[in-house]
Motif scaffolding. Structure first.
Motif, PDB file in Angstrom:
ATOM      1  N   THR A   1       0.752  -1.095   0.108  1.00  0.00           N
ATOM      2  CA  THR A   1      -0.070  -0.064   0.035  1.00  0.00           C
ATOM      3  C   THR A   1       1.002   1.229  -0.036  1.00  0.00           C
ATOM      4  O   THR A   1       1.863   1.115   0.597  1.00  0.00           O
ATOM      5  N   ALA A   2       0.403   2.206  -0.627  1.00  0.00           N
ATOM      6  CA  ALA A   2       0.968   3.515  -0.629  1.00  0.00           C
ATOM      7  C   ALA A   2       1.036   4.241   0.770  1.00  0.00           C
ATOM      8  O   ALA A   2       2.009   5.220   1.217  1.00  0.00           O
ATOM      9  N   ALA A   3       0.251   3.624   1.656  1.00  0.00           N
ATOM     10  CA  ALA A   3       0.427   4.399   3.153  1.00  0.00           C
ATOM     11  C   ALA A   3       1.824   3.742   3.699  1.00  0.00           C
ATOM     12  O   ALA A   3       2.173   4.303   4.814  1.00  0.00           O
ATOM     13  N   GLY A   4       2.231   2.682   3.078  1.00  0.00           N
ATOM     14  CA  GLY A   4       3.543   2.205   3.318  1.00  0.00           C
ATOM     15  C   GLY A   4       4.162   2.006   4.866  1.00  0.00           C
ATOM     16  O   GLY A   4       3.551   1.679   5.608  1.00  0.00           O
ATOM     17  N   ILE A   5       5.079   3.094   4.952  1.00  0.00           N
ATOM     18  CA  ILE A   5       5.592   3.168   6.319  1.00  0.00           C
ATOM     19  C   ILE A   5       4.772   3.238   7.613  1.00  0.00           C
ATOM     20  O   ILE A   5       5.068   2.492   8.517  1.00  0.00           O
TER      21      ILE A   5
ATOM     22  N   ALA B   1       2.847  -3.295  13.612  1.00  0.00           N
ATOM     23  CA  ALA B   1       3.750  -3.680  14.167  1.00  0.00           C
ATOM     24  C   ALA B   1       3.812  -3.084  15.530  1.00  0.00           C
ATOM     25  O   ALA B   1       4.102  -3.884  16.573  1.00  0.00           O
ATOM     26  N   PHE B   2       3.412  -1.823  16.047  1.00  0.00           N
ATOM     27  CA  PHE B   2       3.478  -1.338  17.217  1.00  0.00           C
ATOM     28  C   PHE B   2       2.255  -0.958  17.364  1.00  0.00           C
ATOM     29  O   PHE B   2       1.251  -1.550  17.766  1.00  0.00           O
ATOM     30  N   ASN B   3       1.888   0.596  17.236  1.00  0.00           N
ATOM     31  CA  ASN B   3       0.415   1.033  17.479  1.00  0.00           C
ATOM     32  C   ASN B   3       0.582   2.323  16.623  1.00  0.00           C
ATOM     33  O   ASN B   3       1.502   2.706  15.984  1.00  0.00           O
ATOM     34  N   GLU B   4      -0.657   2.930  16.613  1.00  0.00           N
ATOM     35  CA  GLU B   4      -1.208   4.299  15.797  1.00  0.00           C
ATOM     36  C   GLU B   4      -0.300   5.364  16.006  1.00  0.00           C
ATOM     37  O   GLU B   4       0.369   6.067  15.190  1.00  0.00           O
ATOM     38  N   LYS B   5       0.041   5.546  17.380  1.00  0.00           N
ATOM     39  CA  LYS B   5       0.617   6.742  17.786  1.00  0.00           C
ATOM     40  C   LYS B   5       2.044   6.422  17.487  1.00  0.00           C
ATOM     41  O   LYS B   5       2.679   7.666  16.739  1.00  0.00           O
ATOM     42  N   THR B   6       2.810   5.563  17.837  1.00  0.00           N
ATOM     43  CA  THR B   6       4.048   5.279  17.255  1.00  0.00           C
ATOM     44  C   THR B   6       4.105   5.656  15.782  1.00  0.00           C
ATOM     45  O   THR B   6       5.179   6.284  15.022  1.00  0.00           O
ATOM     46  N   SER B   7       3.454   4.966  14.783  1.00  0.00           N
ATOM     47  CA  SER B   7       3.309   5.119  13.395  1.00  0.00           C
ATOM     48  C   SER B   7       3.046   6.474  12.977  1.00  0.00           C
ATOM     49  O   SER B   7       3.902   7.007  12.061  1.00  0.00           O
ATOM     50  N   ILE B   8       2.244   7.397  13.709  1.00  0.00           N
ATOM     51  CA  ILE B   8       2.197   8.621  13.283  1.00  0.00           C
ATOM     52  C   ILE B   8       3.426   9.500  13.680  1.00  0.00           C
ATOM     53  O   ILE B   8       3.934  10.491  12.719  1.00  0.00           O
ATOM     54  N   VAL B   9       4.013   9.367  14.709  1.00  0.00           N
ATOM     55  CA  VAL B   9       5.262   9.951  15.178  1.00  0.00           C
ATOM     56  C   VAL B   9       6.427   9.611  14.196  1.00  0.00           C
ATOM     57  O   VAL B   9       6.941  10.564  13.622  1.00  0.00           O
TER      58      VAL B   9
END
Lengths: 465, 118
Positions: A69-73, A80-88
């Motif tokens: 997906t283009a949402a990629g990283i 793998a972790f959670n949404e907050k970590t992914s946003i940061v």
């Protein structure tokens, strides 16, 4: 299941991945690699960096195979972790990545101002920087896409040109490798320090991941990334050694931001100057255009996901392009470029980009390990071989390379100290802190407002109101 | 789990909403695509034919060679077509999967955003 009408082929995946990595700033970074080590032996560090990037490409391939997906990283980290970590981390990576534009546009404007003189060198650089970024913004506004064929032609012409020029230089310039090997600078420590900076040469190859959505087989993207890193390793190894050997000591000591132009002029006179300038423009265009294209889509998606202000999800009424995101990122790029122009600190941005890339490779490897545990049964069309050995190596190597960058001192060819690299760590740390505070304090407000709007919205689906 | 009839009903409403929206038609005036929708748990497929921004047909089954393939749970597809779900959020969570170019992905999202602004 049916396949797509237009499918991206392996050739285009390789050219897109390679094209994103080749940029004008790579020539300066290459000279920096050569300066840390010994010019004639720069290829060793480039191949070391390339090899480790290859291992990292394997990790990205597995992640792309899991979530094409283009949402990629952001998606990898979220799962793998959670949404907050992914946003940061996602925003840290994407926004700081745009700062590379500062170095890139500075160097391209240096190239252009050396060829076309209008006012004076300083104002010429400002002029060309703004013109270049506005041009990229305009084609992004208009939704003009570089087609697969055009991308193929541009990238393969650049690669063939670099290899051809290198071979010509090797045939005409006397390069003494054995003498270089006896230099006191040729140490394991310097090889690794130079390899850490050499990671910059590969920056952006992983941005090809969104193309997974346009292929018939997700393996194509993984294979393409691996081949692109291999192609880049060979091309850079040859070109950087040739360029270093083709410059005079005075030219190297001048610390010019356009060593490749000087090299072209030394080799072919005025024709070299023009040809190398055109190649520089092509290199900057492909990498920067893809950068703005991907980051503006990322910002748009974040706006739609109520992570960024909703204004980021605004689309152009005629071209359906995320114009607010493009405008914001373009202005941000101009601001960073002007700061780079005034301070002349393009090396700082290059070192920061190398460290950022090391950081994201560590994160990608960590995601592979976490997702192996969290989702062991999820189908993977590509899996990194030998269990978690390679991701662990990637984490350890790039973690150490990043630390190596932070503890080093950046010097020019004559050995003059430019800056302590711990300042790079300080800037990155502050930026990461800003992203953390934003995620902890601002994002919940956007999410809360979105939830309130959703509650007041009447469901349209019959029987679900 | 949404039935095939429910999805078709949602698609019919979606077609009307899209075709009657002048702003959307202007924006999508050069967008001609064949889109397949796959309901992953039921295996049912639907084909939407968009010509110059106008939805000409929505029918069951996978017809022709698509430009875009959207795969999601039948409930999510249904909610998405009725405008009760933000597809971007589901896409970012990996629950809606789209095989298409980045431009087409933004365009598909744009349709729902314009006809049902949240």
């Amino acid at each position: 299941m049916a396949e797509l009408k237009k499918v991206i082929k392996l050739r285009t995946v390789i050219s897109a991945s390679t094209g994103m990595a080749i940029a004008t700033s790579c020539y300066v970074a290459g000279i920096q690699v050569a300066t840390i080590l010994v010019g004639e032996l720069a290829w060793i560090s480039i191949l070391v960096a390339g090899f480790f990037c290859l291992l990292s490409a394997m990790c990205f391939s597995e992640l792309t195979a899991l979530y094409p997906t283009a949402a990629g990283i952001k998606l990898f980290i979220q799962q793998a972790f959670n949404e907050k970590t992914s946003i940061v981390i996602g925003m840290f990576y994407v926004l700081l990545g745009i700062s590379m534009v500062g170095a890139e546009s500075y160097l391209l404007s240096s190239v252009l101002s050396s060829v076309f003189s209008i006012f004076n060198p300083f104002y010429d650089k400002i002029f060309w920087t703004i013109i270049f970024i506005l041009f990229i913004m305009l084609i992004n506004f208009r939704g003009v896409f570089i087609s697969g064929v055009a991308q193929d032609i541009m990238t393969y012409v650049m690669v063939a040109f670099m290899i051809g020029v290198s071979l010509y230089a090797f045939a005409t310039i006397d390069i003494n490798f054995s003498l270089a090997a006896k230099s006191a600078k040729f140490t394991f420590e310097n090889v690794m320090q130079a390899a850490a900076v050499g990671v910059f040469l590969f920056v952006g190859f992983e941005w090809v991941a969104p193309l997974a959505e346009e292929t018939t087989d997700y393996k194509t993207v993984g294979k393409g990334m691996l081949l692109a890193v291999g192609l880049l390793s060979i091309t850079y190894s040859m070109f950087i050694v040739a360029m270093f050997s083709g410059l005079t000591t005075a030219q190297l000591e001048s610390g010019s931001p356009i060593p490749h132009i000087m090299f072209g002029k030394n080799l072919f006179g005025a024709a070299g100057l023009v040809t190398f300038s055109i190649m520089s423009i092509l290199a900057s265009m492909t990498s920067f255009n893809t950068g703005i294209l991907n980051t503006s889509r990322f910002a748009y998606a974040m706006g739609r996901d109520n992570v960024l202000p909703r204004v980021f999800s605004k689309l152009h009424p005629l071209y359906a392009t995320p114009w607010v995101a493009i405008l914001f990122l373009g202005c941000f790029a101009i601001a960073i470029s002007l700061v780079t122009l005034v301070t002349d600190m393009y090396f700082f941005v290059i070192i920061m980009a190398a460290a950022l890339e090391c950081f994201i490779y560590v994160v990608a490897a960590l995601c592979v390990i976490r997702l192996r545990k969290r989702k062991p049964d999820m189908e993977r069309s590509y899996k990194v071989p030998f269990g978690i050995v390679i991701p662990v190596i990637v984490m350890a190597v790039f973690g150490l390379l990043m630390l190596g960058i932070f503890t080093d001192i950046t010097r020019d060819y004559s050995g003059k100290e430019l800056f302590n690299n711990y300042w790079v760590a300080v800037v990155m740390g502050l930026f990461l802190l800003c992203m953390f505070l934003y995620t902890a304090l601002i994002v919940p407000i956007f999410k809360k407002r979105a939830a309130e709007r959703a509650q007041t919205k009447v469901k349209r689906r019959p029987g679900k109101a | 789990m949404a039935t095939s009839g429910e999805i078709l009903e949602a698609l019919a409403d979606y077609t009307v909403q899209c075709n009657e929206n002048k702003r959307l038609r202007k924006m999508q005036r050069d967008w001609t695509k064949l889109i397949h929708f796959n309901a992953e748990e039921t295996g049912e497929q639907f084909t939407m034919n968009v010509v110059k921004g106008e939805i000409l047909s929505c029918e069951p089954g996978a017809k022709g060679t698509p430009d875009v393939i959207v795969t999601a749970k039948s409930e999510d597809l249904c909610d998405m077509f009725w405008g009760d779900l933000n597809p971007s959020q589901k896409y970012l969570q990996g629950e809606i999967r789209v095989k298409a170019s980045q431009e087409d992905i933004v365009r598909i999202d744009a349709i729902t955003m314009i006809i049902w602004p949240d």
